[in-house]
Write a protein that holds these residues in place. Sequence first.
Motif, mmCIF file in Angstrom:
data_model
loop_
_atom_site.group_PDB
_atom_site.id
_atom_site.type_symbol
_atom_site.label_atom_id
_atom_site.label_comp_id
_atom_site.label_asym_id
_atom_site.label_seq_id
_atom_site.Cartn_x
_atom_site.Cartn_y
_atom_site.Cartn_z
ATOM 1 N N UNK A 64 43.990 7.944 -3.646
ATOM 2 C CA UNK A 64 45.277 7.546 -3.050
ATOM 3 C C UNK A 64 46.383 7.580 -4.114
ATOM 4 N N UNK A 65 46.052 7.049 -5.303
ATOM 5 C CA UNK A 65 47.053 6.970 -6.360
ATOM 6 C C UNK A 65 47.467 8.379 -6.802
ATOM 7 N N UNK A 66 46.439 9.210 -7.034
ATOM 8 C CA UNK A 66 46.731 10.567 -7.493
ATOM 9 C C UNK A 66 47.544 11.331 -6.454
ATOM 10 N N UNK A 67 47.149 11.161 -5.201
ATOM 11 C CA UNK A 67 47.856 11.862 -4.123
ATOM 12 C C UNK A 67 49.316 11.405 -4.058
ATOM 13 N N UNK A 179 53.101 2.909 2.361
ATOM 14 C CA UNK A 179 52.373 2.425 3.539
ATOM 15 C C UNK A 179 51.842 3.589 4.358
ATOM 16 N N UNK A 180 52.680 4.565 4.575
ATOM 17 C CA UNK A 180 52.224 5.711 5.361
ATOM 18 C C UNK A 180 51.129 6.495 4.643
ATOM 19 N N UNK A 181 51.361 6.572 3.338
ATOM 20 C CA UNK A 181 50.365 7.307 2.548
ATOM 21 C C UNK A 181 48.966 6.657 2.632
ATOM 22 N N UNK A 182 49.002 5.350 2.528
ATOM 23 C CA UNK A 182 47.694 4.656 2.472
ATOM 24 C C UNK A 182 46.982 4.581 3.823
ATOM 25 N N UNK A 183 47.744 4.871 4.844
ATOM 26 C CA UNK A 183 47.105 4.871 6.180
ATOM 27 C C UNK A 183 45.978 5.905 6.217
ATOM 28 N N UNK A 184 46.167 6.906 5.402
ATOM 29 C CA UNK A 184 45.147 7.974 5.394
ATOM 30 C C UNK A 184 43.802 7.526 4.801
ATOM 31 N N UNK A 185 43.787 6.373 4.210
ATOM 32 C CA UNK A 185 42.533 5.941 3.559
ATOM 33 C C UNK A 185 41.921 4.771 4.328
ATOM 34 N N UNK A 186 40.834 5.081 4.943
ATOM 35 C CA UNK A 186 40.177 4.025 5.720
ATOM 36 C C UNK A 186 39.121 3.346 4.851
ATOM 37 N N UNK A 187 39.233 2.069 4.780
ATOM 38 C CA UNK A 187 38.326 1.348 3.886
ATOM 39 C C UNK A 187 37.265 0.530 4.640
ATOM 40 N N UNK A 188 37.386 0.524 5.924
ATOM 41 C CA UNK A 188 36.395 -0.287 6.671
ATOM 42 C C UNK A 188 36.936 -1.687 6.924
ATOM 43 N N UNK A 189 36.187 -2.483 7.693
ATOM 44 C CA UNK A 189 36.661 -3.814 8.060
ATOM 45 C C UNK A 189 36.714 -4.745 6.847
ATOM 46 N N UNK A 190 37.569 -5.750 7.025
ATOM 47 C CA UNK A 190 37.739 -6.785 6.003
ATOM 48 C C UNK A 190 38.183 -6.235 4.647
ATOM 49 N N UNK A 191 38.875 -5.102 4.718
ATOM 50 C CA UNK A 191 39.398 -4.556 3.466
ATOM 51 C C UNK A 191 40.940 -4.397 3.620
ATOM 52 N N UNK A 192 41.578 -4.506 2.517
ATOM 53 C CA UNK A 192 43.045 -4.451 2.539
ATOM 54 C C UNK A 192 43.512 -3.553 1.435
ATOM 55 N N UNK A 193 44.743 -3.032 1.648
ATOM 56 C CA UNK A 193 45.318 -2.178 0.613
ATOM 57 C C UNK A 193 46.591 -2.845 0.133
ATOM 58 N N UNK A 194 46.703 -3.011 -1.185
ATOM 59 C CA UNK A 194 47.884 -3.633 -1.763
ATOM 60 C C UNK A 194 48.534 -2.630 -2.702
ATOM 61 N N UNK A 203 51.318 -6.396 0.291
ATOM 62 C CA UNK A 203 50.416 -5.840 1.298
ATOM 63 C C UNK A 203 51.231 -4.914 2.183
ATOM 64 N N UNK A 204 50.751 -3.721 2.419
ATOM 65 C CA UNK A 204 51.495 -2.752 3.225
ATOM 66 C C UNK A 204 50.844 -2.668 4.594
ATOM 67 N N UNK A 205 51.552 -3.023 5.576
ATOM 68 C CA UNK A 205 51.021 -2.940 6.916
ATOM 69 C C UNK A 205 52.043 -2.260 7.813
ATOM 70 N N UNK A 206 51.610 -1.302 8.504
ATOM 71 C CA UNK A 206 52.434 -0.568 9.465
ATOM 72 C C UNK A 206 53.820 -0.268 8.914
ATOM 73 N N UNK A 207 53.814 0.229 7.742
ATOM 74 C CA UNK A 207 55.075 0.617 7.155
ATOM 75 C C UNK A 207 55.884 -0.534 6.590
ATOM 76 N N UNK A 208 55.520 -1.753 6.960
ATOM 77 C CA UNK A 208 56.240 -2.896 6.409
ATOM 78 C C UNK A 208 55.493 -3.453 5.208
ATOM 79 N N UNK A 209 56.269 -4.083 4.436
ATOM 80 C CA UNK A 209 55.659 -4.640 3.226
ATOM 81 C C UNK A 209 55.894 -6.134 3.207
ATOM 82 N N UNK A 210 54.794 -6.877 3.022
ATOM 83 C CA UNK A 210 54.967 -8.332 2.976
ATOM 84 C C UNK A 210 54.464 -8.845 1.643
ATOM 85 N N UNK A 211 55.297 -9.375 0.905
ATOM 86 C CA UNK A 211 54.868 -9.862 -0.401
ATOM 87 C C UNK A 211 54.196 -11.234 -0.272
ATOM 88 N N UNK A 212 53.109 -11.291 0.427
ATOM 89 C CA UNK A 212 52.491 -12.596 0.737
ATOM 90 C C UNK A 212 51.081 -12.716 0.178
#
Length: 965
Positions: A64-67, A179-194, A203-212
């Motif tokens: 993901x990072x390299x891409x 956010x859009x980029x990371x959508x391409x990477x499926x990590x399975x349940x209970x996993x998150x992408x920051x 945390x990037x969710x649906x294009x939005x970013x929540x600094x939480x």
Amino acid sequence: MYSARTSKWVRPENRSTEKFWWLIGLSIAAILFTALLAFFFYRSLSNNLVENRKHFLSKQVELASNEAQRNFNNLHDDLIFYANNLDNKISGDDASTSVSLDENRIRRLMNNYFHLIDTLVIETGSASFLYHVSPANYFSKKSSNIKIKSINCADCLIANSNKGSIKILAKLNLKRYFADHLVNYYLGPNSFKLIYEDGILYQLTKGDVYPNVRLEESVYSLLEREISGGLRGDYEGQLSLDSLPLKTNLLIQYPFSLVDMDKNFAFVFIQERASVISGIYSTYFYLFASLFGMLLLGIFFLSKYFKINSENNFLLEKKSEDLNQLLRQQTLLLQQSKGFLYYHDKNWKFYQVGENVKDVLGYEMKEFILKEKNELMGDDLDAFFLAVNNEVKLKKDYYYYETKIIRKDGEAIRVKIFEKLFYNGHGKFAGGVGICTDINDKYIADQELIRSENRLRSVLNSLPDIIFIYNNEGDYLDYYVQNEELLLHPPHQSLGKNIKEVLEIDDDNRVMKVFHRAVRTGKMQTEELDLLLDIGRRYFEVRFFKLDENRIMSVARDITGQKLWEKGLREAKEAAENSNKEKSSFLANMSHEIRTPLNGLLGITGLLYNTTLTSEQKNLLSIIADSGDSLINIVNDILDYSKIEAGKMDLNFTSFNFRPEMERIINIFSGLAAEKDILIELEMEPSVPDKIELDKEKLSQIFFNIIGNAVKFSPHGGKIKVLIKGEILYANNLILNCNIKDDGVGIAKDKLPYLTQPFTQVSSLSNGDSKGTGLGLAIANKLIELMGGVLQIESELGVGSTFSFTLITPIHTEIREVAPQENQIPTNESGTFENLADGYPLKILLAEDNEINLKFMVMLLGQMGYEIDVALNGLDAVNLVKEKVYDLIFMDYQMPGMNGLDATNIIRTLPNGKAVVIIGLSANVFKEDIEKALNTGMDEYLTKPVKIQSIVETIKACSLSLSNK
Ligand code: ADP
């Protein structure tokens, strides 16, 4: 020899409990081990999963990072290329037109980086144009005079053409892009992408970013440090998103940078740690739980199995112990009882045998198995098979059989066979197992018992007593009775009944008391019993005694005779005394009556002998004297027989010359023998000594009687042989075998046993003259018995008789002097009594009533030279003694008026009667008479017929005693 093993008995409960605890311990250990194993397995599995997950996330985050970085670089390159391209294109042209700006390219560019580029600003020298694509993909263009240089933008990328006339600025929307980029990477349940951007995690969710995002401080600082250093990394730490509770998470980061942007970027992929292992946890838990359950179940079943097993083992152990015990006992028993065990199949073929067979039959086990049955059982085999096949036919389970078996050493012994027979499912005979026991000793003992019982039975049967056998209660079991008349009932009717019932008595009766005492004490008890029978009242003496532990025997003897005798004892005694007296006086009288005339006869014969006679006359006279003597002997016989019967006969042993005595006896019969022309032959073998020691008179009497009979019962011209043999018995004794054989009339066989009875005469003489009393043989027999011998008679009618007997006599080297022959008639020449008075002068009184005796005595004493006084009765004698002094009185015993005894009695009281020698004269030879005479006062007692010698000796002795006074 068998030695009993000492068996150690372990208490089964203890052993089982011990085993149980062992099992529990093992089970706990197994559980702990399983749990430990499960734990390590779980840990390594979860670690492995976590590592795998990390690895996966790491790969993804790197991609993901390299891409993202590459896209960004591409944008930068595309912008520069466009700027240069545009710069070249518009130089010389009016760049103010949009055509010259190649808006299509712009549109394409913006579409290509739709999420990244928010607004694109192109500055062409003087003019600036703003391009924007709305989210609804609406492309807009605005011309402005804004200078890019003046624009201060944090997330902007600026590209200048090489000639510098064109400047392009792209205002970027980085968070949307990421956010859009990371959508391409499926990590399975209970996993998150920051996304990490300059120290902040989003945390990037649906294009939005929540600094939480909240992360554990230490992890955060490590993460920040490594990202800023350009290092990738993975971490575990407490993390919370969206204000949710903190959870342990895996964090994997990969840092990257964007062209012309002075910021640190990194993608951080997160996976909740628990979620990674939750799958295996539950799977593993269930697996483990089910494993554990199975283990517990296994343990439960194992313990159950063990319990049952241990119970079974215990039972088995006990049973096998019991069985061993039983086997040991059985072996011991078999050994003790001299038995052995064997197995055989349906064909009666042995296939196994106990080792005891060696002890019992002498065979080795193998030898026995191979042995032929007919060699073992001999001729008993057929009977054996007949019997056992019959048992098999009847489908019997067991059978007993007694037979003989031949041992290895050839000896046949008696055995008992006890066998269990087997049948298969179809009921067919399949074989058997048996015990064969040596019962030889018992068999022999039983046989002996049977024989001895038979002997006892025959002895009991022959006894005159009445014998009954009872049990200890008094019930009749058996009987031995000769004379059923002596019983109340026939004996067989009493069997099974009780004594009380049969005798009709109760327990208090003496008989019952005695019976019970015999049972109790085991000692013989005697009681008298009287029964009123059909044959009258009878008295019995009953003896009860123990036959064995369970039986009592009674022996009853008929004592009625004795009872009656006891009852009438007094009368009987008196009667007997009277009859004895009568008998004695009868015998005394009879002998007196015979002896008195004989005395005279013989006396006179003696006197006659001393006169002048021819030798023939002398010979005849001497025969008369011998016959007279014999007659006297006959009288003596009668007296002797009475004496013997009364046990009053004493033997008088003297030593004498045997042959002359025998010749004398035969000589007595010479007259009669000559008359009948009978030859009497005497043969004495050399083994017979000259002198023997016996009662001479008795021996003579025996020969006299037997030879007399032989002469009497031999016909004219007959022959009699007297044979005497001697046989030395040890050193000092001689057996005399005496044998008198004649060829006379003989005696019938059936009469022989009666010959020795008194007054028996069987043979009839041809002349019809028996001339006897029937006492001769009876006396001879008695005398022989008295001397310890037995008279045997063999005879055949018309052929002859043989009388034989044996006597025992001691042989003495020293011979006692034999008394002078009493019956020898003293001769004148010898000078024995003539003129005796000269040597022995005596005043003699003769008291005698019998005329012949008186004459004889007067003549005899006259010949001796004595002038005597004569008294004809006792009174006369007394009167004479009163008047005159006598030296010697011959006093007859029986005289009319006053008898000799009374006269003596009185004389002894007279002055003249004190010193006088009184000699009694009597035909009575009873001892009582002699004693009576001596007690009355007589000095001596002479029996009639008085011997001359006796008178001579008496005179000499009397004279001697007078001269001594
Ligand atoms: P007796 O005095 O009558 O002879 P014994 O006792 O001497 O009595 O004999 C009994 C009987 O035995 C005789 O009467 C005679 O019948 C028979 N007897 C004895 N001896 C002989 C013998 N030698 N030959 C034949 N008969 C004999």
